[in-house]
Design a protein around this motif. Structure first.
Motif, PDB file in Angstrom:
ATOM      1  N   GLY A  10      46.512  55.811 145.217  1.00  0.00           N
ATOM      2  CA  GLY A  10      46.441  57.104 145.883  1.00  0.00           C
ATOM      3  C   GLY A  10      46.299  58.288 144.942  1.00  0.00           C
ATOM      4  O   GLY A  10      46.392  59.437 145.366  1.00  0.00           O
ATOM      5  N   LYS A  11      46.022  58.033 143.672  1.00  0.00           N
ATOM      6  CA  LYS A  11      45.964  59.114 142.694  1.00  0.00           C
ATOM      7  C   LYS A  11      44.559  59.642 142.413  1.00  0.00           C
ATOM      8  O   LYS A  11      44.400  60.694 141.816  1.00  0.00           O
ATOM      9  CB  LYS A  11      46.592  58.658 141.376  1.00  0.00           C
ATOM     10  CG  LYS A  11      48.071  58.382 141.482  1.00  0.00           C
ATOM     11  CD  LYS A  11      48.636  57.948 140.155  1.00  0.00           C
ATOM     12  CE  LYS A  11      50.127  57.675 140.283  1.00  0.00           C
ATOM     13  NZ  LYS A  11      50.702  57.234 139.009  1.00  0.00           N
ATOM     14  N   THR A  12      43.534  58.892 142.837  1.00  0.00           N
ATOM     15  CA  THR A  12      42.155  59.272 142.533  1.00  0.00           C
ATOM     16  C   THR A  12      41.251  59.017 143.732  1.00  0.00           C
ATOM     17  O   THR A  12      41.423  58.027 144.437  1.00  0.00           O
ATOM     18  CB  THR A  12      41.620  58.455 141.332  1.00  0.00           C
ATOM     19  OG1 THR A  12      42.531  58.596 140.236  1.00  0.00           O
ATOM     20  CG2 THR A  12      40.243  58.901 140.911  1.00  0.00           C
ATOM     21  N   VAL A  13      40.293  59.906 143.922  1.00  0.00           N
ATOM     22  CA  VAL A  13      39.260  59.736 144.941  1.00  0.00           C
ATOM     23  C   VAL A  13      37.915  59.643 144.239  1.00  0.00           C
ATOM     24  O   VAL A  13      37.608  60.457 143.356  1.00  0.00           O
ATOM     25  CB  VAL A  13      39.264  60.915 145.946  1.00  0.00           C
ATOM     26  CG1 VAL A  13      38.082  60.817 146.897  1.00  0.00           C
ATOM     27  CG2 VAL A  13      40.567  60.952 146.721  1.00  0.00           C
ATOM     28  N   LEU A  14      37.126  58.625 144.598  1.00  0.00           N
ATOM     29  CA  LEU A  14      35.758  58.480 144.110  1.00  0.00           C
ATOM     30  C   LEU A  14      34.820  58.963 145.199  1.00  0.00           C
ATOM     31  O   LEU A  14      35.050  58.700 146.384  1.00  0.00           O
ATOM     32  CB  LEU A  14      35.444  57.027 143.780  1.00  0.00           C
ATOM     33  CG  LEU A  14      36.298  56.368 142.710  1.00  0.00           C
ATOM     34  CD1 LEU A  14      35.954  54.895 142.613  1.00  0.00           C
ATOM     35  CD2 LEU A  14      36.103  57.052 141.384  1.00  0.00           C
ATOM     36  N   MET A  15      33.738  59.646 144.798  1.00  0.00           N
ATOM     37  CA  MET A  15      32.816  60.176 145.797  1.00  0.00           C
ATOM     38  C   MET A  15      31.456  60.417 145.164  1.00  0.00           C
ATOM     39  O   MET A  15      31.308  60.419 143.942  1.00  0.00           O
ATOM     40  CB  MET A  15      33.353  61.471 146.365  1.00  0.00           C
ATOM     41  CG  MET A  15      33.527  62.544 145.330  1.00  0.00           C
ATOM     42  SD  MET A  15      34.436  63.926 145.984  1.00  0.00           S
ATOM     43  CE  MET A  15      34.965  64.691 144.468  1.00  0.00           C
ATOM     44  N   THR A  16      30.462  60.611 146.021  1.00  0.00           N
ATOM     45  CA  THR A  16      29.141  61.015 145.586  1.00  0.00           C
ATOM     46  C   THR A  16      29.039  62.522 145.750  1.00  0.00           C
ATOM     47  O   THR A  16      29.394  63.053 146.800  1.00  0.00           O
ATOM     48  CB  THR A  16      28.045  60.328 146.424  1.00  0.00           C
ATOM     49  OG1 THR A  16      28.178  58.911 146.290  1.00  0.00           O
ATOM     50  CG2 THR A  16      26.657  60.736 145.967  1.00  0.00           C
ATOM     51  N   VAL A  17      28.601  63.195 144.711  1.00  0.00           N
ATOM     52  CA  VAL A  17      28.393  64.647 144.773  1.00  0.00           C
ATOM     53  C   VAL A  17      26.924  64.930 144.494  1.00  0.00           C
ATOM     54  O   VAL A  17      26.247  64.158 143.811  1.00  0.00           O
ATOM     55  CB  VAL A  17      29.289  65.412 143.769  1.00  0.00           C
ATOM     56  CG1 VAL A  17      30.748  65.236 144.109  1.00  0.00           C
ATOM     57  CG2 VAL A  17      29.020  64.986 142.352  1.00  0.00           C
ATOM     58  N   THR A  18      26.432  66.034 145.028  1.00  0.00           N
ATOM     59  CA  THR A  18      25.043  66.434 144.809  1.00  0.00           C
ATOM     60  C   THR A  18      25.016  67.771 144.085  1.00  0.00           C
ATOM     61  O   THR A  18      25.668  68.727 144.503  1.00  0.00           O
ATOM     62  CB  THR A  18      24.293  66.555 146.154  1.00  0.00           C
ATOM     63  OG1 THR A  18      24.369  65.300 146.840  1.00  0.00           O
ATOM     64  CG2 THR A  18      22.841  66.926 145.942  1.00  0.00           C
ATOM     65  N   GLU A  19      24.296  67.792 142.977  1.00  0.00           N
ATOM     66  CA  GLU A  19      24.091  69.021 142.205  1.00  0.00           C
ATOM     67  C   GLU A  19      22.636  69.074 141.786  1.00  0.00           C
ATOM     68  O   GLU A  19      22.097  68.090 141.275  1.00  0.00           O
ATOM     69  CB  GLU A  19      24.977  69.051 140.961  1.00  0.00           C
ATOM     70  CG  GLU A  19      26.421  69.357 141.226  1.00  0.00           C
ATOM     71  CD  GLU A  19      27.194  69.608 139.937  1.00  0.00           C
ATOM     72  OE1 GLU A  19      26.588  70.043 138.934  1.00  0.00           O
ATOM     73  OE2 GLU A  19      28.401  69.356 139.948  1.00  0.00           O
ATOM     74  N   HIS A  20      21.993  70.221 142.007  1.00  0.00           N
ATOM     75  CA  HIS A  20      20.602  70.430 141.596  1.00  0.00           C
ATOM     76  C   HIS A  20      19.686  69.330 142.145  1.00  0.00           C
ATOM     77  O   HIS A  20      18.767  68.872 141.463  1.00  0.00           O
ATOM     78  CB  HIS A  20      20.479  70.519 140.080  1.00  0.00           C
ATOM     79  CG  HIS A  20      21.454  71.465 139.452  1.00  0.00           C
ATOM     80  ND1 HIS A  20      21.394  72.835 139.645  1.00  0.00           N
ATOM     81  CD2 HIS A  20      22.531  71.249 138.659  1.00  0.00           C
ATOM     82  CE1 HIS A  20      22.379  73.409 138.985  1.00  0.00           C
ATOM     83  NE2 HIS A  20      23.089  72.473 138.387  1.00  0.00           N
ATOM     84  N   GLY A  21      19.957  68.881 143.368  1.00  0.00           N
ATOM     85  CA  GLY A  21      19.123  67.873 144.012  1.00  0.00           C
ATOM     86  C   GLY A  21      19.339  66.454 143.542  1.00  0.00           C
ATOM     87  O   GLY A  21      18.633  65.543 143.964  1.00  0.00           O
ATOM     88  N   ARG A  22      20.308  66.226 142.677  1.00  0.00           N
ATOM     89  CA  ARG A  22      20.616  64.876 142.181  1.00  0.00           C
ATOM     90  C   ARG A  22      22.004  64.465 142.640  1.00  0.00           C
ATOM     91  O   ARG A  22      22.908  65.282 142.726  1.00  0.00           O
ATOM     92  CB  ARG A  22      20.588  64.837 140.650  1.00  0.00           C
ATOM     93  CG  ARG A  22      19.272  65.135 140.040  1.00  0.00           C
ATOM     94  CD  ARG A  22      18.441  63.908 140.012  1.00  0.00           C
ATOM     95  NE  ARG A  22      17.235  64.159 139.224  1.00  0.00           N
ATOM     96  CZ  ARG A  22      16.345  63.251 138.988  1.00  0.00           C
ATOM     97  NH1 ARG A  22      16.505  62.037 139.438  1.00  0.00           N
ATOM     98  NH2 ARG A  22      15.275  63.534 138.299  1.00  0.00           N
TER      99      ARG A  22
END
Length: 135
Positions: A10-22
């Motif tokens: 419960g200490k970390t969340v993994l995710m997909t982020v989008t920056e500059h279209g990537r």
């Protein structure tokens, strides 16, 4: 499938982020931690899947051209390419015993065995969402 995934502790969340279209895989400490980019924004990386023991992350990335499946540790180290074919591989999903990965390729589900280092077709066209039954 790009939904946030929380580690077992419960200490970390993994995710997909989008920056500059990537798109890139990132982690954030809970609560209120800093966002740490785990993959480069030089290419698209998405679909993070955390192994049941929390020791490995599988993900899809186009860093080699078409989308391939890779693994890494939850801190972004030890990146290894798993698939290397001409297919568009996405949506990795760990088996409960961490001995294999399921993934989608062109509307079909495949299994990659870490023991044999071979792939096997598991489904026919149209059934492309990998899932493992819980024990």
């Amino acid at each position: 499938k790009d939904t946030p995934i929380m580690t077992a502790d419960g200490k970390t969340v993994l995710m997909t982020v989008t920056e500059h279209g990537r798109r890139s895989i990132a982690s954030v400490g809970v609560p209120g931690g800093q966002v740490q980019m785990l993959t480069s924004l030089d290419h698209n990386s998405m679909d993070p899947a955390l192994s049941t023991d929390g020791m490995m992350v599988a993900f899809a990335s186009d860093q080699e051209g078409l989308s391939q499946i890779f693994t890494m540790t939850p801190d972004g180290q030890g990146v290894q390419q798993i698939t290397s074919d001409a297919g568009d591989n996405t949506q990795p999903w760990w088996s409960p015993d961490r001995k294999s990965l399921l993934f989608a390729r062109h509307g079909q589900i495949y299994r990659y065995s870490f023991e044999s280092r071979m792939e096997a077709l598991l489904s026919f066209k149209g059934d492309s969402t990998p899932r493992c039954a819980s024990k």
